[in-house]
Structures are given as C-alpha cells and as structure tokens.
Write a protein that holds these residues in place. Structure first.
Motif, PDB file in Angstrom:
ATOM      1  N   ILE A 270       0.857  -1.184   0.000  1.00  0.00           N
ATOM      2  CA  ILE A 270       0.000   0.000   0.000  1.00  0.00           C
ATOM      3  C   ILE A 270       0.892   1.233   0.000  1.00  0.00           C
ATOM      4  CG2 ILE A 270      -1.782   1.295   1.219  1.00  0.00           C
ATOM      5  CD1 ILE A 270      -2.814  -1.274   2.353  1.00  0.00           C
ATOM      6  N   ASP A 271       0.737   2.067  -1.022  1.00  0.00           N
ATOM      7  CA  ASP A 271       1.513   3.304  -1.138  1.00  0.00           C
ATOM      8  C   ASP A 271       0.678   4.458  -0.601  1.00  0.00           C
ATOM      9  OD1 ASP A 271       3.168   5.387  -1.781  1.00  0.00           O
ATOM     10  OD2 ASP A 271       2.711   5.359  -3.922  1.00  0.00           O
ATOM     11  N   VAL A 272       1.006   4.934   0.609  1.00  0.00           N
ATOM     12  CA  VAL A 272       0.256   6.051   1.169  1.00  0.00           C
ATOM     13  C   VAL A 272       0.897   7.387   0.822  1.00  0.00           C
ATOM     14  CG1 VAL A 272      -0.572   4.625   3.064  1.00  0.00           C
ATOM     15  CG2 VAL A 272       1.436   6.060   3.424  1.00  0.00           C
ATOM     16  N   THR A 273       2.117   7.360   0.274  1.00  0.00           N
ATOM     17  CA  THR A 273       2.748   8.609  -0.126  1.00  0.00           C
ATOM     18  C   THR A 273       1.972   9.248  -1.277  1.00  0.00           C
ATOM     19  OG1 THR A 273       4.916   7.768   0.540  1.00  0.00           O
ATOM     20  CG2 THR A 273       4.878   9.657  -0.964  1.00  0.00           C
ATOM     21  N   CYS A 274       1.530   8.419  -2.230  1.00  0.00           N
ATOM     22  CA  CYS A 274       0.693   8.875  -3.351  1.00  0.00           C
ATOM     23  C   CYS A 274       1.299  10.075  -4.058  1.00  0.00           C
ATOM     24  CB  CYS A 274      -0.726   9.190  -2.895  1.00  0.00           C
ATOM     25  SG  CYS A 274      -1.680   7.716  -2.470  1.00  0.00           S
ATOM     26  N   GLY A 275       2.598  10.002  -4.338  1.00  0.00           N
ATOM     27  CA  GLY A 275       3.244  11.060  -5.102  1.00  0.00           C
ATOM     28  C   GLY A 275       2.897  10.947  -6.571  1.00  0.00           C
ATOM     29  N   TYR A 276       3.597  11.706  -7.368  1.00  0.00           N
ATOM     30  CA  TYR A 276       3.314  11.667  -8.799  1.00  0.00           C
ATOM     31  C   TYR A 276       4.527  11.097  -9.536  1.00  0.00           C
ATOM     32  CZ  TYR A 276       6.090  15.981  -8.994  1.00  0.00           C
ATOM     33  OH  TYR A 276       7.083  16.910  -8.893  1.00  0.00           O
ATOM     34  N   GLY A 277       4.266  10.479 -10.680  1.00  0.00           N
ATOM     35  CA  GLY A 277       5.327   9.805 -11.417  1.00  0.00           C
ATOM     36  C   GLY A 277       5.540   8.404 -10.864  1.00  0.00           C
ATOM     37  N   ALA A 278       6.437   7.656 -11.491  1.00  0.00           N
ATOM     38  CA  ALA A 278       6.717   6.284 -11.066  1.00  0.00           C
ATOM     39  C   ALA A 278       7.302   6.263  -9.660  1.00  0.00           C
ATOM     40  CB  ALA A 278       7.667   5.624 -12.051  1.00  0.00           C
ATOM     41  N   GLY A 279       8.227   7.204  -9.396  1.00  0.00           N
ATOM     42  CA  GLY A 279       8.751   7.354  -8.047  1.00  0.00           C
ATOM     43  C   GLY A 279       9.416   6.114  -7.492  1.00  0.00           C
ATOM     44  N   TYR A 280       9.287   5.953  -6.172  1.00  0.00           N
ATOM     45  CA  TYR A 280      10.021   4.901  -5.475  1.00  0.00           C
ATOM     46  C   TYR A 280       9.370   3.531  -5.599  1.00  0.00           C
ATOM     47  CZ  TYR A 280       6.609   5.113  -1.622  1.00  0.00           C
ATOM     48  OH  TYR A 280       5.467   5.064  -0.865  1.00  0.00           O
ATOM     49  N   LEU A 281       8.135   3.477  -6.100  1.00  0.00           N
ATOM     50  CA  LEU A 281       7.443   2.199  -6.303  1.00  0.00           C
ATOM     51  C   LEU A 281       6.984   2.115  -7.756  1.00  0.00           C
ATOM     52  CD1 LEU A 281       5.260   2.115  -3.046  1.00  0.00           C
ATOM     53  CD2 LEU A 281       7.390   0.884  -3.467  1.00  0.00           C
ATOM     54  N   LYS A 304      -3.123   1.998  -4.049  1.00  0.00           N
ATOM     55  CA  LYS A 304      -2.629   3.378  -4.026  1.00  0.00           C
ATOM     56  C   LYS A 304      -3.825   4.316  -4.146  1.00  0.00           C
ATOM     57  CE  LYS A 304       0.681   6.501  -6.291  1.00  0.00           C
ATOM     58  NZ  LYS A 304       1.751   6.606  -7.322  1.00  0.00           N
ATOM     59  N   ILE A 305      -4.465   4.569  -2.999  1.00  0.00           N
ATOM     60  CA  ILE A 305      -5.670   5.383  -2.961  1.00  0.00           C
ATOM     61  C   ILE A 305      -5.331   6.750  -2.371  1.00  0.00           C
ATOM     62  CG2 ILE A 305      -8.019   5.603  -2.061  1.00  0.00           C
ATOM     63  CD1 ILE A 305      -8.107   2.571  -1.820  1.00  0.00           C
ATOM     64  N   ASP A 306      -5.494   7.784  -3.170  1.00  0.00           N
ATOM     65  CA  ASP A 306      -5.359   9.136  -2.648  1.00  0.00           C
ATOM     66  C   ASP A 306      -6.598   9.454  -1.799  1.00  0.00           C
ATOM     67  OD1 ASP A 306      -4.260  11.583  -2.218  1.00  0.00           O
ATOM     68  OD2 ASP A 306      -4.736  12.414  -4.175  1.00  0.00           O
ATOM     69  N   ARG A 307      -6.433  10.300  -0.794  1.00  0.00           N
ATOM     70  CA  ARG A 307      -7.541  10.705   0.081  1.00  0.00           C
ATOM     71  C   ARG A 307      -8.130   9.523   0.849  1.00  0.00           C
ATOM     72  NH1 ARG A 307      -9.101  13.181  -4.898  1.00  0.00           N
ATOM     73  NH2 ARG A 307      -8.580  15.403  -4.991  1.00  0.00           N
ATOM     74  N   LEU A 308      -7.300   8.664   1.406  1.00  0.00           N
ATOM     75  CA  LEU A 308      -7.817   7.560   2.214  1.00  0.00           C
ATOM     76  C   LEU A 308      -8.766   8.043   3.316  1.00  0.00           C
ATOM     77  CD1 LEU A 308      -5.004   4.892   2.862  1.00  0.00           C
ATOM     78  CD2 LEU A 308      -7.300   4.487   1.975  1.00  0.00           C
ATOM     79  N   PRO A 309      -8.444   9.132   4.029  1.00  0.00           N
ATOM     80  CA  PRO A 309      -9.343   9.555   5.117  1.00  0.00           C
ATOM     81  C   PRO A 309     -10.706  10.059   4.656  1.00  0.00           C
ATOM     82  CG  PRO A 309      -7.126  10.427   5.461  1.00  0.00           C
ATOM     83  CD  PRO A 309      -7.176   9.887   4.060  1.00  0.00           C
ATOM     84  N   SER A 310     -10.906  10.239   3.345  1.00  0.00           N
ATOM     85  CA  SER A 310     -12.214  10.715   2.895  1.00  0.00           C
ATOM     86  C   SER A 310     -13.313   9.699   3.175  1.00  0.00           C
ATOM     87  CB  SER A 310     -12.183  11.047   1.404  1.00  0.00           C
ATOM     88  OG  SER A 310     -12.010   9.879   0.608  1.00  0.00           O
ATOM     89  N   THR A 311     -12.957   8.442   3.462  1.00  0.00           N
ATOM     90  CA  THR A 311     -13.967   7.437   3.778  1.00  0.00           C
ATOM     91  C   THR A 311     -14.424   7.522   5.233  1.00  0.00           C
ATOM     92  OG1 THR A 311     -12.271   5.796   4.286  1.00  0.00           O
ATOM     93  CG2 THR A 311     -13.127   5.826   2.044  1.00  0.00           C
TER      94      THR A 311
END
Length: 328
Positions: A270-281, A304-311
């Motif tokens: 699970i990638d919580v960083t959710c950056g842009y581009g291929a990046g580290y993962l 890789k879900i952006d805005r996890l706390p929105s739920t």
C-alpha cells in the motif's frame, strides 16, 4: 461584489466524488463568530457528515449557495482543492485555504494562475517553532487506515495470502514492513503493533530511527533502508506500507520489478505517499480508488488510494478542524 468590513470567511463543501469532509464544523464556526468574523456556509455542505444547515445557523453562520460564498468572502476555506466544477466561481483576488497539491495537476495550476487566485496550502502552514500542525491528523489517519486496508485485502477470497493481520495463538505472527517513520509511517507501525504483528521500520537515518523506537510501546525492527535490508524484509513481509515523505518522477526506485519477484504471492503493498510519477514504487502504474481499490502485479496486490481519510469524513473533519480554526 462589495465586501463587508468585518472579516468574512466562507466554508464550502467538497465536490470531489465520495468526499464529504468539512474543514470547519459548527463548533469552530461558533468560535469564529464570537471572534468577530462573519461566516458564510454553503447550504447542504455538511449533510454528508450528518451536520444540518440549522446547526451552522445556530453557530452564527448564514447559509448561501456556492457562488455567493465564493464571491462574498475574504477567505474561502474547504478541505481539498477546488473541483473543476468550481473554477467558474474563481475571480482575481480570490483567497482559498485548503489542502492542495499542484504537482500532478497542470490544469488546476494553470487555472489558478489565469484567474489570479491566492491559494494557501494548509499542508505547508508552519508554526514559529517549525511544526506543521494541519496535515497531522489526516496523515495519521492515512497510516492507520493503510493497515486496516492491508488486513482486509490479505484475505484469501480477495486474492490475499489468507493471513490474519494480528496475533492468533498457535500461529506465526504476520510480518509488516513500513518504509518511513513520519506521521503516516509511524501511525501504520503503531497500528500494526497494536494488532499483534511483527513490524519492521526502514528509514534513512539511524539516529532518527532510534528516536522513533523510543516512542513505541512495543519493540520493532528498525533498520537503515539499504537495498540489502529492503530485499530481505520484502521476502518475509505480508504487508508493505510505503510512507516516505515525497515521491516524484525523479525519486529513485526502491521496490522495482526484480524486488517484487521475491515477495510472497498474495502479499500486499500500500503506497500512502501517493506522489506523482513512477517514483520509489515503479510497479504502481496508476492510482486506485475506493471503488476499485487494488490490482495485481506479479502476484502482489497493489493499493494506491489518494484521500484515504475521505472514507471517514466525520472523524477527519473533527480531527482536522480545530487546527484549521486556529489558522483562520
């Protein structure tokens, strides 16, 4: 439109699909009203978290439509950046305070420049002692929820290994690897420990890792993030939470395809960083969503879900709102 002489703050709701968070709830509006501010609230904005318009009115706010709020406030506050449907309300001199990340959204960046809008990124608000208080609650919620999502997707009927992400007498403890020890990574590590998992935390500084260990109630394996340590831990991990500070197209790859091949089938990243581009993962070829949360690469479940706390908008709104009020 003519502005009132007293400071006027407008609170508007979210237009992003599935996001019902409110940056300010009635308790915070009441404090602003008592401090001499005129507060406008978008009609119906709080219903997604069970707050009725009448509660905002009782707190001293007046209710208006979206356009009026944008056009008659010295400062518009909202949880996330304006949705494209809100661009028509922007005008030169508009001031908006929200959590905004422009790196991956060229259209939004160009719109703000064209409209001559002043954007206050709440993530980057810093106190005199160097602390960034506003994103703390969301970051911590993200780390905690990453472990909860991991526990769910490790179930066999969802393609996972069939491992319970907690202690069960007679069974080996599950293994959780957390890359990073900031607010999200630290929260993920503490949540996994509380469930009874064996946790390894990787970081770039041995000294900071020692300090982080001292904040925990139970011991973890805290290791410097070298390729050797990472590869060895990946072989044993049931769940990997990637929580580094930032990820861009230039961020060196950490878990590449060759490292992915050494992981157990049915394990979860699970990638919580959710950056842009291929990046580290780099094996994350796209974001996922709450509606379609995962996909599989080489037998490993990727989330890789952006805005996890929105739920959990009720919790997120209450936890973040107090700091947002103090900033306003």
């Amino acid at each position: 439109m003519k502005m009132h002489r007293e400071p006027t703050i407008a609170v508007v709701g979210e237009k992003w699909p599935g996001d019902h968070r409110m940056l300010l709830v009635p308790d915070h509006v009441s404090l602003l009203s008592e401090a001499g501010c005129r507060v406008l609230v978008e009609s119906g904005a709080g219903t997604g978290i069970g707050i009725q318009d009448s509660e905002y009115e009782a707190a001293g706010a007046t209710l208006h439509d979206t356009g009026y709020c944008y056009g008659n406030a010295h400062l518009v506050v909202k949880y996330k950046s304006p949705h494209p449907t809100e661009y028509r309300y922007l005008r030169p001199g508009s001031r908006i305070a929200c959590f905004v990340y422009l790196e991956h959204d060229r259209e939004m960046t160009e719109t703000f420049c064209e409209k001559q809008v002043d954007i206050y990124g709440l993530t980057y608000f810093r106190t005199p002692d160097g602390f960034f208080p506003l994103p703390v609650s969301d970051n911590e919620l993200t780390g905690k929820m990453a472990v909860i999502y991991g526990a769910y997707f490790l179930q066999s009927h969802l393609g996972g290994r069939g491992v319970y992400l907690g202690h069960a007498p007679g069974a080996a403890n599950p293994r959780v690897l957390v890359i990073g020890y900031g607010k999200s990574g630290g929260a993920a590590a503490r949540t996994a420990l509380a469930l009874g998992a064996d946790v390894t935390v990787l970081g770039t500084s041995a000294e900071r890792l020692r300090l982080f260990e001292g904040t925990l109630d139970r011991p973890v394996r805290a290791l410097v993030n070298t390729p050797e340590n990472l590869r060895q831990e990946l072989k044993e991990a049931d769940l990997v939470v990637g929580a580094i500070l930032d990820s861009t197209v230039d961020t060196p790859a950490m878990i590449d395809r060759s490292m992915l091949s050494c992981m157990r089938k049915g394990s979860v990243i699970i990638d919580v960083t959710c950056g842009y581009g291929a990046g580290y993962l780099p094996t994350f070829h796209s974001f996922t969503s709450h509606e379609n949360p995962s996909y599989e690469v080489d037998g490993v479940i990727h989330i890789k879900i952006d805005r996890l706390p929105s739920t959990v908008p009720v919790t997120a709104s209450a936890a973040t709102g107090q700091s947002a009020y103090l900033t306003c």
